[in-house]
Write an enzyme that holds these catalytic residues in place. Structure first.
Site, mmCIF file in Angstrom:
data_model
loop_
_atom_site.group_PDB
_atom_site.id
_atom_site.type_symbol
_atom_site.label_atom_id
_atom_site.label_comp_id
_atom_site.label_asym_id
_atom_site.label_seq_id
_atom_site.Cartn_x
_atom_site.Cartn_y
_atom_site.Cartn_z
ATOM 1 N N ASP B 271 0.864 -1.184 0.000
ATOM 2 C CA ASP B 271 0.000 0.000 0.000
ATOM 3 C C ASP B 271 0.901 1.235 0.000
ATOM 4 O O ASP B 271 2.131 1.103 -0.097
ATOM 5 C CB ASP B 271 -0.953 -0.022 1.201
ATOM 6 C CG ASP B 271 -2.272 0.681 0.899
ATOM 7 O OD1 ASP B 271 -2.243 1.911 0.691
ATOM 8 O OD2 ASP B 271 -3.326 0.012 0.859
ATOM 9 N N HIS B 325 -3.194 4.158 -3.486
ATOM 10 C CA HIS B 325 -2.612 3.173 -2.564
ATOM 11 C C HIS B 325 -1.237 2.694 -3.019
ATOM 12 O O HIS B 325 -0.876 1.534 -2.827
ATOM 13 C CB HIS B 325 -3.576 1.997 -2.344
ATOM 14 C CG HIS B 325 -4.806 2.415 -1.602
ATOM 15 N ND1 HIS B 325 -4.793 2.655 -0.254
ATOM 16 C CD2 HIS B 325 -6.068 2.685 -2.025
ATOM 17 C CE1 HIS B 325 -6.012 3.034 0.121
ATOM 18 N NE2 HIS B 325 -6.800 3.074 -0.927
ATOM 19 N N GLU B 395 -10.369 4.196 -4.051
ATOM 20 C CA GLU B 395 -10.028 5.449 -3.366
ATOM 21 C C GLU B 395 -9.037 6.315 -4.126
ATOM 22 O O GLU B 395 -8.085 6.843 -3.561
ATOM 23 C CB GLU B 395 -9.513 5.144 -1.942
ATOM 24 C CG GLU B 395 -10.575 4.448 -1.113
ATOM 25 C CD GLU B 395 -10.194 4.299 0.346
ATOM 26 O OE1 GLU B 395 -11.061 4.524 1.203
ATOM 27 O OE2 GLU B 395 -9.034 3.946 0.647
#
Lengths: 630, 630
Positions: B271, B325, B395
């Protein structure tokens, strides 16, 4: 330099065996930003900033930065005062020696025991500590040129540990000499009691960090700490009755407490659910009441735990909760011709007779009960020899008594109908009679502790309980008026307000849907900011009374926890409690966050299964996991 | 009899060494109430009732009662069909033999490996299992007169484990002979694949319990199970990037999964925070991105984990989350003359560029990125050889791209101003180009998995993603209209709706005050009742489409967990998920509660640190920890 590192990494993948991949240095260094600038509008103090650095030879490890960047380094809880050099000395665990212990035989014996624990701390700091101990080629211990000589001086030869035992200490690290490229440090720990000295050594252990650039430990070249606790009573309640916890787990908890200078292990050892306390006088209690013959605490177990705790500066405070919170185990009374010692045991539907299944309360009108209690209290005294005794006294269900044949008959014989006042009077009589049995067992009048209850309600407490005899443990919300009521009336209190210090909250309900009664989960920030003095002041308290606040305890009720998960539910939240009670800082969690996150890693290094609070990135990039101020 | 027991207890206190206190029997027996009467208004089915019993010789242990009282005994998840005798056979772990394995060399090899694991299960069932193995006097293994002969028959020689591998099995226990006072049982496990047979053996292991009255194990004298899963995809996401977890912890998780017949370990391995995946092609990634040189997964580690999982019936499904990420690790691009591979890396104030610190997204307009991705994907393929690949895709912060110099210049060169549509188009191009690199690395077109995102919003998904190529993992609330939108349009989906299956919820916030974003904590009841089919039906879904629901996963995002506490946060809630996905019962948690509480104890016996759900009293007094119906 960079390419060399990459080459090493690649080589390591290919060959594995010969190249120690762990010694490859990442291309980072840590720089202290001591401008005390705010981040996202918050003041966070000095902080370590992870910074790219092509040159291994100038890299500063995270540990080195954390030791030197802030005022208190990695010491938790924050000492009253601390100064330290910016220079560090590298050394190996074997370089540390206890060279002098002054204070009489009993003290010397205790310090020697703790010295072994201290040595283990040093090995645990290193990721390869087993390897560290002995040179695999020569078979001899590694030795560097550094030397760290520790002297411990204790002025009081008495090693008893009671409420109010002096826990203050001073700690000085000085450079004694320089030999070649290495240093010789002298560490002096001075205290009135062994327990103060132990805290000093604990602090010393936290002034040491691992340096992954050199694979050695580091300590300040010089430092001075003067320290003492803000509150004398700093503890945790552990419930071993709803679920059993092994002796090994209890020892782990006590070890963890000692890292945080917590000093009271409040052992809620029995409850309605089970009776694991192996009474020597009444072995029928565990036989009927333990979950299994394996889930008991024998006298030997308890003696071992009390000893284990004392070396670590922790008092074991036993609680035998009554007259509610009893049930399983007490079935023996009828077999022995003593009549019913408890009523409502496992009675259904439970909602009518108690707060949670299973039900049970003492049959307080049975005169046979009191001699039995006397025997049991004597067992508690013999094993714990505690200077206080916790008598519980919470969550009495008056309906249980009022509907049980035995109590009804008694009331009728007295010409009473069972009003609330009638029942409170009976309860009060129980408390008096049981208290007398405790005094007999102890051969003295130890302070008795009771939970807040119907007896301690506003305007009522002095009708029932004498402030000279009773200490009250507060478990209502911190804004309950009972707080100022009790303190203003002169009662000594211990805070365990459930809205902040109940660590069992926030999980799923175990009787029905949704989450449990005291949800939500109490995060470490809430635990940290829960200030007993502030709660009292917020109710208009008089600062002259504040000495009546003995301290506080977190509560780990065990309906939904046992040894499998208890460590991470306790830590690092217990550390937050510990700083509140040791230091009682005027600042809040935001100022403590960087140190808290670092301390959590130290706990894990020592084998405490403390939960993670943040991504490790936040520990390596201090101050950057923040929310902007609105 | 009772008094003898008391005498033994007392003796044990006094002498300790000679008397084995653990063999003292408590004065209880367990009686099955199979009247199926309701408790507190709830139907709870047959239940074991703890009952006083003066006579040891007739006492029934809790284990014996739990095996025989309910329809499914202690088997979890509940099989499709199961019948069992009321009679039990006592035996010792050594009495169990694998007498025949049919299915070809590869299958035989796998069964033999699992047979060792199975034998360990048996020893772990006993509180004194180390002692059990060998007679301390003769030095030889204990043998009783019982015999349990296991035959395994597998029809398919192929041992590859992919989505849709047949996992069905049948299991039969029959009495083959009686020799003296003891029994000889024949156990037949039959399955199409090794993986079905393994599940059968897992079920068999749960048909065995410890009998503390005789200190032996017990199994049904006869039984038959026919079983297969309701959903093919039953997993857990584990995030090792926010916090690192050791290889040992990952193996523990996979072991626990296999006990519950979960079959997908979804490894969110990297990540923004850290890059522990040790890429052989790009070792600069872990060098810049790992938290430390010790916190990495080497190719050897990964190979070991994949093998470990396969024997236990678990596929390892890797995720490389992009184009958001990503961050730490990708700094190497500029050093290598590739330009910026990622933008917004660790950028501040983070709130403007990402959902949580630290920020980072791919510089998707840098053509040098794609060959680098190709190399990385090839590393993933070589190590995992998975039949699917998870590409993340959640995201994305459009503002990050829109404010970064590189993306702005590119947009301007295209005559664009950076509208939302412009940015979505860029993102879509990234997804296409990255997908092509995956296909090249795999040499085939494996299904690609993406999280729900801006690309999958209502009315949008088919503009961006082809339903033949993409599987969508749903992490929005279960009542989000995206559920029916996706399924109705023919997309295959995996449920991980955050309102029930995010196991990281309910703890304190790590950026700021209060508790974390998806609070409250998701109790096992909520996990259990979260039915993918019901969620789709509640949105008017068409039952003909239900095969598009591949299954589900719990998510253990690791911002606030690492190896220290992960096991208890996963279990027993993962067991609840497992029964939902294996059995998909029409009944709810209340009907499963007694078995769940018993299963949790089995997990703990096997060394899984599953959290406690209730006082042990509830496990010994089945059905009595209830809330009355209003």
């Amino acid at each position: 330099m960079k390419w060399l590192v990459v080459a090493l990494l690649t080589l390591a993948v290919g060959t594995l065996a010969k190249v120690n991949v762990y010694t490859v240095t990442a291309p980072w260094t840590y720089v202290c930003d001591s401008s005390n600038s705010s981040v996202g509008g918050h003041y966070v103090g000095a902080r370590c900033v992870k910074t790219e650095n092509g040159d291994d030879s100038t890299a500063v490890s995270l540990g080195a930065c954390k030791l030197t960047c802030g005022e208190f380094g990695l010491v938790w809880p924050q000492p009253e005062s601390m100064v330290h050099a910016q220079q560090l000395v590298n050394f190996l665990p074997q370089d540390v020696r206890f060279v002098s212990i002054t204070g009489g035989d009993a003290v010397t014996n205790m310090v020697n025991k703790f010295a072994e624990i201290f040595q283990e701390y040093l090995f645990k700091k290193s990721p390869q500590y087993e390897y560290y101990k002995v040179d695999p080629f020569s078979g001899k211990p590694f030795i560097s040129d550094s030397r760290i000589d520790i002297s411990v001086t204790v002025t009081d030869e008495d090693v008893s540990l009671v409420h109010g035992t002096d826990e203050s200490y001073t700690l000085e690290i000085e450079r004694a000499a320089k030999s070649g490229s290495q240093d010789h440090l002298s560490v002096k720990v001075t205290a009135k009691t062994y327990y103060g000295a132990r805290h000093g050594l604990e602090t010393l252990s936290q002034m040491i960090a691992y340096d992954d650039n050199t694979d050695t430990l580091m300590i300040y070249k010089s430092a001075k700490v003067v320290d003492k606790p803000a509150f004398p009573h700093r503890g945790v309640l552990v419930d071993t009755a709803r679920n059993y916890m092994s002796v090994a787990v209890i020892k782990e908890i006590i070890s963890g407490m000692s890292y945080d200078k917590l000093n009271v292990f409040h052992w809620h050892i029995t409850d309605t659910h089970s009776f694991p306390f192996w009474s020597q006088s009444i072995p029928q209690l565990p036989m009927y009441g333990a979950y299994s013959p394996r889930k008991v605490y024998t006298p030997q177990n308890i003696a071992e735990i009390v000893d284990y705790a004392r070396v670590r500066g922790v008092r074991v405070l036993p609680e035998f909760d009554a007259p509610a919170h009893v049930g399983n185990g007490w079935q023996y009374g009828e077999k022995e011709g003593l009549g019913k010692l408890a009523v409502c045991v496992n009675q259904e539907p439970w909602q009518q007779y108690c707060v949670e299944p299973p039900c049970g309360q003492f049959n307080i009108v049975n005169d046979n009960l009191y001699p039995e209690l006397g025997k049991l209290y004597k067992d508690f005294y013999d094993l714990f020899q505690s200077d206080m005794f916790h008598m519980g006294g919470d969550e009495i269900n008056l309906n249980c008594w009022n509907t049980s044949t035995e109590i009804r008959s008694y009331l009728e014989s007295q010409g009473k109908v069972g009003t609330e006042d009638d029942l409170l009077e009976l309860w009060d009589q129980f408390q008096f009679r049981a208290g007398e049995e405790v005094y007999k067992a102890w051969g003295s009048r130890p302070p008795l502790i009771l939970w807040t209850s119907r007896l301690t309600e506003k305007g009522e407490v002095d009708k029932f309980l004498n402030k000279e005899d009773y200490i009250i443990q507060i478990w209502t919300g911190g804004d309950d008026p009972v707080v100022s009521e009790l303190i203003n009336k002169g009662y000594r209190v211990i805070f365990s307000n459930s809205d902040a210090w109940y660590l069992d909250c926030g999980y799923s309900s175990w009787v029905g849907e949704g989450n449990n009664w005291c949800s939500p989960y109490k995060g470490w920030q809430i635990v940290y900011e829960n200030s007993p003095r502030a709660m009292y002041r917020n109710q208009g308290g008089n600062s002259e009374n504040e000495d009546l606040i003995l301290g506080g305890e977190a509560a780990m009720w065990s309906e939904q926890v046992d040894g499998a998960a208890v460590m991470h539910k306790l830590w690092p939240r217990l550390s937050a409690l510990a700083e509140r009670l040791w230091t009682d800082p005027s600042s809040g969690w935001k100022q403590a966050e960087i140190r808290m996150v670092g301390h959590r890693e130290d706990l894990v290094d020592r084998g405490i299964g403390a939960d993670a609070l943040q991504p490790l990135w936040c520990n390596q990039n201090e101050g950057l996991c923040y929310v902007s101020k609105a």
